[in-house]
Design a protein around this motif. Sequence first.
Motif, PDB file in Angstrom:
ATOM      1  N   MET A  74       3.675   1.929   2.929  1.00 11.03           N
ATOM      2  CA  MET A  74       4.795   2.872   2.903  1.00 11.03           C
ATOM      3  C   MET A  74       4.266   4.252   2.541  1.00 11.03           C
ATOM      4  O   MET A  74       3.485   4.397   1.612  1.00 11.03           O
ATOM      5  N   GLU A  75       4.699   5.249   3.305  1.00 15.00           N
ATOM      6  CA  GLU A  75       4.212   6.618   3.086  1.00 15.00           C
ATOM      7  C   GLU A  75       5.360   7.560   2.761  1.00 15.00           C
ATOM      8  O   GLU A  75       6.476   7.375   3.255  1.00 15.00           O
ATOM      9  N   GLY A  76       5.067   8.563   1.916  1.00 15.11           N
ATOM     10  CA  GLY A  76       6.101   9.534   1.568  1.00 15.11           C
ATOM     11  C   GLY A  76       5.622  10.521   0.519  1.00 15.11           C
ATOM     12  O   GLY A  76       4.501  11.033   0.592  1.00 15.11           O
ATOM     13  N   ARG A  77       6.507  10.786  -0.443  1.00 12.62           N
ATOM     14  CA  ARG A  77       6.165  11.741  -1.508  1.00 12.62           C
ATOM     15  C   ARG A  77       6.203  11.089  -2.890  1.00 12.62           C
ATOM     16  O   ARG A  77       5.582  11.561  -3.823  1.00 12.62           O
ATOM     17  N   ASP A  78       6.992  10.005  -3.007  1.00 17.09           N
ATOM     18  CA  ASP A  78       7.217   9.393  -4.328  1.00 17.09           C
ATOM     19  C   ASP A  78       7.007   7.883  -4.278  1.00 17.09           C
ATOM     20  O   ASP A  78       7.585   7.148  -5.064  1.00 17.09           O
ATOM     21  N   ILE A  79       6.202   7.427  -3.328  1.00 16.38           N
ATOM     22  CA  ILE A  79       6.062   5.965  -3.167  1.00 16.38           C
ATOM     23  C   ILE A  79       5.278   5.364  -4.339  1.00 16.38           C
ATOM     24  O   ILE A  79       5.719   4.391  -4.954  1.00 16.38           O
ATOM     25  N   VAL A 117       6.032   1.809   7.076  1.00 15.33           N
ATOM     26  CA  VAL A 117       7.319   2.400   6.706  1.00 15.33           C
ATOM     27  C   VAL A 117       7.123   3.888   6.396  1.00 15.33           C
ATOM     28  O   VAL A 117       6.496   4.249   5.393  1.00 15.33           O
ATOM     29  N   ASP A 118       7.661   4.729   7.282  1.00 11.20           N
ATOM     30  CA  ASP A 118       7.547   6.184   7.145  1.00 11.20           C
ATOM     31  C   ASP A 118       8.830   6.699   6.495  1.00 11.20           C
ATOM     32  O   ASP A 118       9.826   6.942   7.172  1.00 11.20           O
ATOM     33  N   THR A 119       8.798   6.858   5.163  1.00 11.35           N
ATOM     34  CA  THR A 119      10.037   7.232   4.475  1.00 11.35           C
ATOM     35  C   THR A 119      10.445   8.680   4.781  1.00 11.35           C
ATOM     36  O   THR A 119      11.615   9.030   4.678  1.00 11.35           O
ATOM     37  N   GLY A 120       9.470   9.520   5.172  1.00 11.12           N
ATOM     38  CA  GLY A 120       9.815  10.892   5.557  1.00 11.12           C
ATOM     39  C   GLY A 120      10.778  10.880   6.740  1.00 11.12           C
ATOM     40  O   GLY A 120      11.710  11.701   6.813  1.00 11.12           O
ATOM     41  N   SER A 121      10.586   9.927   7.642  1.00  4.58           N
ATOM     42  CA  SER A 121      11.492   9.857   8.798  1.00  4.58           C
ATOM     43  C   SER A 121      12.908   9.488   8.340  1.00  4.58           C
ATOM     44  O   SER A 121      13.894   9.904   8.941  1.00  4.58           O
ATOM     45  N   PHE A 122      13.031   8.735   7.236  1.00  2.48           N
ATOM     46  CA  PHE A 122      14.364   8.383   6.731  1.00  2.48           C
ATOM     47  C   PHE A 122      15.064   9.636   6.177  1.00  2.48           C
ATOM     48  O   PHE A 122      16.259   9.842   6.409  1.00  2.48           O
ATOM     49  N   TYR A 123      14.305  10.430   5.425  1.00  2.00           N
ATOM     50  CA  TYR A 123      14.901  11.676   4.892  1.00  2.00           C
ATOM     51  C   TYR A 123      15.265  12.623   6.040  1.00  2.00           C
ATOM     52  O   TYR A 123      16.278  13.311   6.000  1.00  2.00           O
ATOM     53  N   VAL A 127       0.870  -1.180   0.000  1.00  7.86           N
ATOM     54  CA  VAL A 127       0.000   0.000   0.000  1.00  7.86           C
ATOM     55  C   VAL A 127       0.904   1.227   0.000  1.00  7.86           C
ATOM     56  O   VAL A 127       1.759   1.380   0.882  1.00  7.86           O
ATOM     57  N   ALA A 128       0.757   2.088  -1.004  1.00 12.08           N
ATOM     58  CA  ALA A 128       1.562   3.313  -1.111  1.00 12.08           C
ATOM     59  C   ALA A 128       0.686   4.510  -0.756  1.00 12.08           C
ATOM     60  O   ALA A 128      -0.422   4.651  -1.283  1.00 12.08           O
ATOM     61  N   ILE A 129       1.184   5.364   0.146  1.00  4.10           N
ATOM     62  CA  ILE A 129       0.426   6.570   0.515  1.00  4.10           C
ATOM     63  C   ILE A 129       1.336   7.785   0.352  1.00  4.10           C
ATOM     64  O   ILE A 129       2.391   7.873   0.989  1.00  4.10           O
ATOM     65  N   ASP A 130       0.935   8.695  -0.506  1.00  3.19           N
ATOM     66  CA  ASP A 130       1.694   9.934  -0.695  1.00  3.19           C
ATOM     67  C   ASP A 130       0.811  11.127  -0.345  1.00  3.19           C
ATOM     68  O   ASP A 130      -0.417  11.014  -0.286  1.00  3.19           O
TER      69      ASP A 130
END
Length: 221
Positions: A135-140, A35-41, A9-12
């Motif tokens: 997974m959430e972010g801007r480009d998922i 998976v919070d990809t914003g936290s990785f950035y 599941v992709a959430i942007d």
Amino acid sequence: MGTPPFIIVAIDGGAASGKSSTSRLLAERFNLLHVDTGSFYRQLTSELLRCSVAYTDITAIQSALTNLQLTTRLNGRSAQMLIGGQPAGDEIRGQQINANVSHYAAIPAVRAALLAYQRGQVDVAKQHGFRGLVMEGRDIGSVIFPDADFRFFLHADPIERAKRRAAEGRQDSIAERDRLDTSRKNAPLVVPSGATDIDSTFLTLEQVVEKLAALIAAKIT
Ligand code: CDP
Ligand code: CDP
């Protein structure tokens, strides 16, 4: 009965549009790794600032990113990234990171450093027996998992989003981050074609979760 198929599941969406809260609740409901990809950035930005590497110094960034050791440990249902064995600190939600993260995230070498790590979360989820991942972010939905089983884009009026952040007692640079994230050349914030677009301005968190959960449940059960 066999094992149900693994789902992605992709959430942007823009800053404070509700991605993390929604993803956490969906993860619980469907037994997904969150998976919070914003936290990785944010964490990578914090690390580069700690090493005094300016976002204008591309050569220094490239050299700092060589030999970057990224591993994962679980924090409940959420994937926690470790850089050289260290987890992120609370500072990643502070104003200094809010003001800098979109500048670092616009740099191709920074995005490239996280690409394989993010896709590798599928293996982490499988190893730990999750049914899938959210997974959430801007480009998922556009870059990381363009073939995800579900791709959602959360919208909310910028004034409403600023109110939501303020209600959490946090200062943020929502409009400026959105501007930088939308206008960058590499993996900009866009509604991926074919994604389900949801405007949550007048919806509660529970209403958003119910909407997404119904769409997921209809396809997997
Ligand atoms: O929680 P919030 O929506 O405010 O931001 P975040 O998801 O923590 O992301 C922080 C910043 O990281 C964003 O403003 C983007 O600059 C960057 N980011 C990105 O470029 N790509 C992603 N997939 C996730 C975040
Ligand atoms: O992850 P992102 O920055 O997109 O947003 P978030 O941190 O999940 O949401 C920001 C705040 O807005 C949280 O306190 C949520 O509970 C709240 N929220 C809301 O009030 N109504 C919604 N429909 C979604 C989120």
